[in-house]
Write a protein that holds these residues in place. Structure first.
Motif, PDB file in Angstrom:
ATOM      1  N   LEU A   1       0.844  -1.171   0.180  1.00 57.15           N
ATOM      2  CA  LEU A   1       0.049  -0.002  -0.060  1.00 57.15           C
ATOM      3  C   LEU A   1       0.861   1.337  -0.181  1.00 57.15           C
ATOM      4  CD1 LEU A   1      -2.849  -1.010   2.554  1.00 57.15           C
ATOM      5  CD2 LEU A   1      -2.944  -0.959   0.166  1.00 57.15           C
ATOM      6  N   ILE A   2       2.020   1.164   0.759  1.00 58.39           N
ATOM      7  CA  ILE A   2       2.889   2.305   0.853  1.00 58.39           C
ATOM      8  C   ILE A   2       3.652   2.594  -0.688  1.00 58.39           C
ATOM      9  CG2 ILE A   2       5.024   3.402   1.826  1.00 58.39           C
ATOM     10  CD1 ILE A   2       4.135   2.253   4.258  1.00 58.39           C
ATOM     11  N   ARG A   3       3.859   1.514  -1.227  1.00 59.73           N
ATOM     12  CA  ARG A   3       4.840   1.291  -2.391  1.00 59.73           C
ATOM     13  C   ARG A   3       3.829   1.957  -3.565  1.00 59.73           C
ATOM     14  NH1 ARG A   3       4.846  -2.759  -6.192  1.00 59.73           N
ATOM     15  NH2 ARG A   3       4.514  -4.349  -4.476  1.00 59.73           N
ATOM     16  N   TRP A   4       2.625   1.842  -3.531  1.00 63.15           N
ATOM     17  CA  TRP A   4       1.534   1.966  -4.518  1.00 63.15           C
ATOM     18  C   TRP A   4       0.990   3.391  -4.266  1.00 63.15           C
ATOM     19  CZ3 TRP A   4      -1.203  -2.972  -3.291  1.00 63.15           C
ATOM     20  CH2 TRP A   4      -0.552  -4.039  -4.049  1.00 63.15           C
ATOM     21  N   GLY A   5       1.228   4.068  -3.144  1.00 62.73           N
ATOM     22  CA  GLY A   5       0.639   5.538  -2.939  1.00 62.73           C
ATOM     23  C   GLY A   5      -0.575   5.663  -2.239  1.00 62.73           C
ATOM     24  N   ILE A   6      -0.964   4.435  -1.810  1.00 65.09           N
ATOM     25  CA  ILE A   6      -2.420   4.467  -1.293  1.00 65.09           C
ATOM     26  C   ILE A   6      -2.825   3.832   0.234  1.00 65.09           C
ATOM     27  CG2 ILE A   6      -3.743   4.011  -3.760  1.00 65.09           C
ATOM     28  CD1 ILE A   6      -3.990   1.113  -2.981  1.00 65.09           C
ATOM     29  N   TYR A   7      -1.375   3.932   0.848  1.00 65.86           N
ATOM     30  CA  TYR A   7      -1.608   3.386   2.307  1.00 65.86           C
ATOM     31  C   TYR A   7      -2.718   4.154   3.227  1.00 65.86           C
ATOM     32  CZ  TYR A   7      -0.500   2.529   7.146  1.00 65.86           C
ATOM     33  OH  TYR A   7      -0.407   2.102   8.337  1.00 65.86           O
TER      34      TYR A   7
ATOM     35  N   ARG B   1      -4.769   7.287  10.164  1.00 68.24           N
ATOM     36  CA  ARG B   1      -3.324   7.400   9.907  1.00 68.24           C
ATOM     37  C   ARG B   1      -2.997   8.613   9.163  1.00 68.24           C
ATOM     38  NH1 ARG B   1      -5.592   2.492  10.578  1.00 68.24           N
ATOM     39  NH2 ARG B   1      -4.110   0.815  11.090  1.00 68.24           N
ATOM     40  N   SER B   2      -1.940   9.431   9.442  1.00 68.29           N
ATOM     41  CA  SER B   2      -1.504  10.593   8.776  1.00 68.29           C
ATOM     42  C   SER B   2       0.036  10.376   7.993  1.00 68.29           C
ATOM     43  CB  SER B   2      -1.176  11.574   9.768  1.00 68.29           C
ATOM     44  OG  SER B   2      -0.275  11.295  10.666  1.00 68.29           O
ATOM     45  N   SER B   3       0.487  11.244   7.428  1.00 66.99           N
ATOM     46  CA  SER B   3       1.574  11.130   6.700  1.00 66.99           C
ATOM     47  C   SER B   3       2.814  10.518   7.376  1.00 66.99           C
ATOM     48  CB  SER B   3       2.146  12.391   5.831  1.00 66.99           C
ATOM     49  OG  SER B   3       2.076  13.341   6.804  1.00 66.99           O
ATOM     50  N   LYS B   4       2.847  10.950   8.738  1.00 65.71           N
ATOM     51  CA  LYS B   4       3.844  10.263   9.458  1.00 65.71           C
ATOM     52  C   LYS B   4       4.148   8.965   9.421  1.00 65.71           C
ATOM     53  CE  LYS B   4       2.648   9.944  14.455  1.00 65.71           C
ATOM     54  NZ  LYS B   4       2.724  10.650  15.793  1.00 65.71           N
ATOM     55  N   HIS B   5       2.767   8.292   9.352  1.00 66.17           N
ATOM     56  CA  HIS B   5       2.906   6.817   9.464  1.00 66.17           C
ATOM     57  C   HIS B   5       3.509   6.097   8.083  1.00 66.17           C
ATOM     58  CE1 HIS B   5      -0.235   7.895  12.359  1.00 66.17           C
ATOM     59  NE2 HIS B   5       0.486   7.203  12.858  1.00 66.17           N
ATOM     60  N   LEU B   6       3.797   6.859   7.209  1.00 65.70           N
ATOM     61  CA  LEU B   6       4.482   6.324   6.135  1.00 65.70           C
ATOM     62  C   LEU B   6       6.006   5.811   6.213  1.00 65.70           C
ATOM     63  CD1 LEU B   6       2.955   8.547   3.332  1.00 65.70           C
ATOM     64  CD2 LEU B   6       2.220   6.326   3.709  1.00 65.70           C
ATOM     65  N   LEU B   7       6.616   6.445   7.291  1.00 60.20           N
ATOM     66  CA  LEU B   7       7.914   6.041   7.793  1.00 60.20           C
ATOM     67  C   LEU B   7       7.743   5.780   9.253  1.00 60.20           C
ATOM     68  CD1 LEU B   7       9.556   9.212   6.503  1.00 60.20           C
ATOM     69  CD2 LEU B   7       9.949   6.994   5.477  1.00 60.20           C
ATOM     70  N   PHE B   8       8.889   5.076   9.800  1.00 60.53           N
ATOM     71  CA  PHE B   8       8.940   4.622  11.136  1.00 60.53           C
ATOM     72  C   PHE B   8       9.784   5.721  11.663  1.00 60.53           C
ATOM     73  CE2 PHE B   8       8.594  -0.208   9.843  1.00 60.53           C
ATOM     74  CZ  PHE B   8       7.412   0.007  10.535  1.00 60.53           C
TER      75      PHE B   8
END
Length: 143
Positions: free
Chosen positions: A90-96, A115-122
């Motif tokens: 989902l992250i790779r596809w940009g739809i997480y 979830r917010s944009s911060k959840h795209l990274l640890f």
């Protein structure tokens, strides 16, 4: 990684498993992204589908890159369920964020699950930030 006790028949070393179905679906996705729906990309998708006794897809059913991409995304969700790949897909596809936030904002214990944009990274661990001179701030949103 060093094995703690080499006399034991089992090991404490982690072994990363990568299933053949995962590789074939990645190939189907890459072939589709490169050239759109082709016999090669649909055949790769069907390799996974027929192995699990699912009905194969026809190239004529896919009018564009987006339609085959959707079929591949759906197949990955079913084939790789509970294997720990979905979040990364989902992250790779940009739809997480879109996919996870569509599930709802609260869990059964009334914890907010938005979830917010911060959840795209640890977050970078504090000890790493303190000891690594090359890092002077955490990932965005993890201050």
């Amino acid at each position: 990684q060093q094995i703690a006790d080499q006399t034991q028949p089992r090991t404490d070393a982690n072994y990363p498993f990568l299933r053949y179905a995962d590789v074939v679906l990645i190939f189907a996705e890459a072939a589709n992204e490169l050239s759109g729906p082709t016999k090669e990309s649909v055949d790769a998708l069907n390799d996974v589908r027929t192995r699990s006794n699912a009905t194969g897809k026809e190239l004529a059913n896919f009018t564009d890159k987006t339609s085959l991409r959707s079929a591949i995304l759906e197949e990955r969700a079913m084939e790789l369920a509970l294997e720990g790949d979905r979040r990364w897909d989902l992250i790779r596809w940009g739809i997480y964020l879109q996919a996870m936030n569509a599930l709802g904002g609260m869990d059964e214990a009334n914890n907010v699950k938005q979830r917010s944009s911060k959840h795209l990274l640890f977050p970078i661990p504090t000890l790493e930030i303190l000891t690594n001179q090359g890092i002077n701030e955490n990932n965005p949103g993890w201050d």
